[in-house]
Design a protein around this motif. Structure first.
Motif, short mmCIF file in Angstrom:
data_model
loop_
_atom_site.label_atom_id
_atom_site.label_comp_id
_atom_site.label_asym_id
_atom_site.label_seq_id
_atom_site.Cartn_x
_atom_site.Cartn_y
_atom_site.Cartn_z
N ARG A 256 0.76 -1.12 0.18
CA ARG A 256 0.12 -0.10 -0.13
C ARG A 256 0.85 1.37 0.03
O ARG A 256 0.51 2.29 -0.61
N LYS A 257 2.21 1.34 0.62
CA LYS A 257 2.90 2.31 0.58
C LYS A 257 3.33 2.57 -0.61
O LYS A 257 3.59 4.03 -1.02
N GLY B 173 0.41 3.17 -6.73
CA GLY B 173 -0.60 4.31 -6.92
C GLY B 173 -1.79 3.73 -7.65
O GLY B 173 -1.78 2.59 -8.68
N GLU C 23 -6.19 20.76 -2.84
CA GLU C 23 -6.53 20.20 -1.92
C GLU C 23 -6.87 18.72 -2.02
O GLU C 23 -6.30 17.80 -1.16
N ASN D 173 -3.38 17.12 -2.13
CA ASN D 173 -2.88 16.97 -0.68
C ASN D 173 -3.48 16.02 0.20
O ASN D 173 -3.22 15.53 1.33
N TYR D 174 -4.99 16.05 -0.13
CA TYR D 174 -5.81 15.14 0.78
C TYR D 174 -5.13 13.71 0.61
O TYR D 174 -4.97 12.98 1.56
N PHE D 175 -5.19 13.17 -0.24
CA PHE D 175 -4.83 11.93 -0.61
C PHE D 175 -3.33 11.81 -0.37
O PHE D 175 -2.81 10.63 0.03
N ALA E 79 -1.60 13.15 2.03
CA ALA E 79 -1.49 13.10 3.47
C ALA E 79 -1.48 11.74 3.94
O ALA E 79 -1.24 11.39 5.12
N MET E 80 -2.17 10.92 3.17
CA MET E 80 -2.33 9.50 3.59
C MET E 80 -0.91 8.84 3.61
O MET E 80 -0.90 7.65 4.23
N PHE E 81 -0.18 9.20 2.99
CA PHE E 81 1.35 8.61 2.91
C PHE E 81 2.36 9.31 3.43
O PHE E 81 2.20 10.58 4.06
N LYS E 82 3.26 8.61 3.98
CA LYS E 82 4.43 9.29 4.88
C LYS E 82 5.05 10.39 4.00
O LYS E 82 5.26 11.41 4.41
N GLN F 190 4.87 12.88 0.44
CA GLN F 190 3.98 12.72 -0.70
C GLN F 190 4.82 13.92 -1.72
O GLN F 190 5.63 14.59 -1.32
N VAL G 177 -3.71 12.42 -8.39
CA VAL G 177 -4.01 11.63 -7.25
C VAL G 177 -3.24 10.27 -7.03
O VAL G 177 -2.53 9.89 -6.08
N SER G 178 -3.26 9.28 -8.15
CA SER G 178 -2.69 8.22 -8.26
C SER G 178 -1.29 8.19 -8.06
O SER G 178 -0.58 7.25 -7.90
#
Ligand SMILES: Nc1ncnc2c1ncn2[C@@H]1O[C@H](COP(=O)(O)OP(=O)(O)OP(=O)(O)O)[C@@H](O)[C@H]1O
Ligand SMILES: [Mg+2]
Lengths: 319, 372
Positions: free
Chosen positions: A90-91, A94, A110, A113-115, A117-120, A122, A157-158
């Protein structure tokens, strides 16, 4: 087709995706039936098949969203069926899910940046915005964008975690031709950056245009794999000479002794070409009224490959 | 790296304040209800409510002079007299409960046993008036009762000082309808934003494949749910503050915000989204999930004591109301914010927190994060 190379160290492999005799059943329905293939680093791989062929099921197994009912699959060397490996996968992948939409009331920026932020770590949102050509739209809310632009946000995003492999599930379905071209442009850019891309599509031209390797899947089974050229050479059949708009009339005007001609697409005459016949045919045509018509030589496409392999054509909608 | 939970909260929050209809339902609609219901039920009669216990009975009928006094009191036209039965041993508690139930002022006039005999014997007789000095009506009400007493004494004994009106101060909270209604509106708003928030966000995010996308990232289901709950807490706090401020500014409703209020807001922000998540799991299609949410919230609103006291419901409905989670949030908020009764507030807060843990855990377990 399956090669039983030993799994290399997780994360170190050039074999970005390894799929070995993978199956998925939903009750009695076998969605994916014993498929095997590999995906090498830096490759654009197209999984080509009509609706319901099993593309999404396969991709989502690789994304650790669904569990296979048989066989094995590794992504970046990690086993998709192992919980501890899934976290690693998952880390580093994409994903653009089929029919994905970002969050309506967030802006392009936004959303990225939203998606992210789910990763360590970006990637910089502005760089991604540049990559997908959305500079003028970056402060626009997602819901106000057209279909093509929305899909480009999905692409950005991907990519937000700078993934080692990107899964794009039907990234151009439902887009108009212009918007599809734009998405192709982005995927070409990824390719030139050396990204590994797993693409599913039911558009033959898309696979032919973008992919290094194409696997054709139908009813859950892979029916052919190879580079587009290989597939066309092996399964595409002969080149065709097309005489545009000649109609029934034209058919009668054809000189004797040609290979059997047929009428296609409301009035085009198609003559299969055997090697070395082209000059002869053209010379004999010059003697007839048909020499005034628009004449072209068509190479077979993946459409012909699919037709020859399955006896069916895939419609625009993918059926 | 910004925290994932923070990102989810801020994403929901931005989506909320950028949507006019969300703002309407969470802020404007409750305020509208307050104005509407406040206008309909707020302005009662202009007469003063006064409870009256006549202990001076003889063979179950009021004695001559006590009855005379009541008649004079009644003839002033200033009072709505409410009779407290003479056998009631604790008239003050009786008045308190009954007044809250009917949204009346808590004032009690007691004519003691032996009143008639004392008057006849020519001694000074005493009547007690229990009233809260902070009751806005206290001055004028006491004034009227006093002058009635003096003139009655003058009439029966030609001696104005013959009857003594003894005023006893009590501490009451004068609960008007609007005081009762404001916590109910808060409870209702927490209910609807929680249930519909969970049903709609989870439904639409699933349809838009946002949940699927998130499930392919390191984000976990628990983080996603915590993000949603955190967002609900912020929204609940905003609703609470706005409604209380509005109630104070327009109707002079004074509320106390204490630890129980905080506990109840936390409970509601877990409980109602939890219920929404359970619902969303059983009803997959977005539209039917919305209908199911309506089917759950409406009965709760009407039976859970949002618009009128549960004591006024038929018995069977009272029993049903006991099973409605909103009941405990509403009651808890009333005891905490308005009635200032910590023991009752605590009980309701604990029940609400218990229900909240149950529903949020159930909702979380039921929610599919990965496979659809
Ligand atoms: N969750 C599921 N439960 C039951 N059957 C499913 C499920 N998902 C897919 N299927 C079935 O599995 C088969 C393959 O579906 P899949 O979605 O993988 O096809 P696809 O190639 O992605 O098609 P499309 O082009 O329509 O996206 C279909 O017959 C489908 O009905
Ligand atoms: Mg699909």
């Amino acid at each position: 087709m399956s090669d039983n190379l030993p799994a290399s160290l997780p994360g170190q492999s050039d074999r970005v995706v390894q799929v070995d005799k993978l199956s998925k059943k939903y009750g009695d329905n076998v969605a994916v039936n014993d498929i095997s293939f590999n995906l090498t680093k830096g490759e654009v791989f197209a999984f080509l098949g009509p609706n319901g062929a099993g593309k999404t099921t396969t991709v989502e197994i690789l994304e650790c969203l669904r569990n296979p009912t048989g066989g094995r699959a590794r992504v970046l060397g990690y086993d998709v069926s192992k919980r501890s490996d899934q976290a690693q996968i998952r880390k580093r992948i994409g994903v653009l899910p089929q029919d994905f939409n970002a969050i309506d009331r967030l802006t392009v920026r936004e959303n990225i940046n939203y998606f992210g932020a789910m990763f360590k770590h970006q990637l910089d949102a502005d760089k991604l915005i540049e990559l997908v050509d959305l500079k003028d739209k970056r402060d626009e809310q997602f819901k106000k964008l057209s279909g093509g632009l929305k899909q480009r946000v999905g692409l950005a995003v991907s990519l937000v975690n700078d993934p080692d492999v990107v899964f794009l599930d039907e990234p151009t379905t439902g887009l108009d031709p212009r918007a599809r071209r734009d998405v192709w442009g982005v995927i070409e850019r990824l390719k030139s950056q050396g990204k590994t891309v797993f693409l599913t599509t039911h558009y033959m031209d898309e696979a032919e245009y973008l992919a290094d390797i194409v696997s054709i899947i139908d009813h859950g089974q892979i029916i052919a794999s190879g580079t587009p050229d290989q597939l066309i050479d092996t399964h595409g059949g002969k080149k065709t000479l097309i005489i545009r708009d000649a109609g029934e009339e034209g058919l009668k005007q054809l000189p004797q002794g040609l290979p059997k001609a047929e009428l296609r697409n409301a009035g085009d005459i198609a003559i299969p070409l055997h090697n070395g016949e082209l000059t002869n045919i053209l010379m004999s045509l010059a003697q007839t009224p048909l020499h005034d018509k628009e004449i072209e030589v068509r190479r077979p496409t993946l459409d012909d490959v699919f037709l020859n392999l399955t006896g069916r054509r895939v419609s625009e909608e993918g059926n | 790296m910004r925290s994932r939970i923070y990102t989810i909260i801020s994403g929901h929050f931005k989506s909320w304040y950028r949507s006019k209809s969300s703002i309407f339902w969470t802020i404007a609609f409750p305020l509208l209800l307050i104005v509407l219901f406040g206008a309909i039920f707020g302005s009662g009669s202009t007469k003063f409510d006064l409870y009256l216990q006549n202990q001076d009975l003889s063979a179950n009928t009021p004695t001559y002079f006590s009855q005379g006094y009541i008649t004079v009191l009644n003839n002033t036209g200033a009072f709505n007299l409410h009779v407290v039965p003479a056998e009631q041993p604790d008239p003050l508690t009786y008045v308190k409960n009954d007044a809250q139930l009917h949204n009346r002022g808590q004032r009690l006039l007691v004519i003691p046993l032996g009143f008639n005999a004392t008057v006849m014997s020519g001694k000074n007789a005493t009547i007690q008036l229990y009233m809260d000095q902070s009751d806005q009506a206290s001055a004028s009400l006491a004034g009227i009762v006093h002058s009635v007493t003096v003139s009655y004494a003058a009439a029966i004994a030609k001696a104005p000082n013959h009857l003594i009106l003894q005023q006893v101060g009590i501490v009451t909270k004068n609960i008007r309808y609007i005081d009762f209604f404001i916590p109910g509106v808060i409870g209702m708003t927490l209910l609807t934003t929680g249930v519909f928030g969970a049903v709609n966000t989870n439904g639409s995010y699933r349809e838009l494949k946002i949940i699927k996308k998130l499930a392919t990232t390191p984000l976990s289901k628990i983080e996603w749910i915590l993000g949603m709950v955190g967002y609900q807490m912020i929204l609940a706090t905003i609703s609470l503050v706005v409604i209380l401020f509005f109630g104070y500014a327009i109707f002079g409703v004074t509320a106390t915000i204490d630890i129980y209020t905080v506990g109840l807001v936390v409970a509601a922000s877990l409980l109602f989204p939890g219920i929404g998540m359970v619902l969303a799991n059983f009803v997959k299609e977005a539209e039917s999930a919305d209908a199911a949410a309506n089917a759950i919230t409406f009965p709760m609103m009407f039976l859970g004591g949002t618009f009128w006291p549960r004591e006024t419901l038929p018995d069977i409905m009272k029993i049903i109301a006991n099973f409605m989670p909103l009941t405990y949030v509403n009651d808890g908020l009333r005891y905490a914010l308005i009635y200032a009764e910590p023991a009752q507030a605590l009980t309701n807060t604990l029940i609400a927190l218990g229900l909240a843990s149950f529903f949020i855990v159930l909702g979380s377990v039921l929610m599919n994060w990965k496979e659809e």
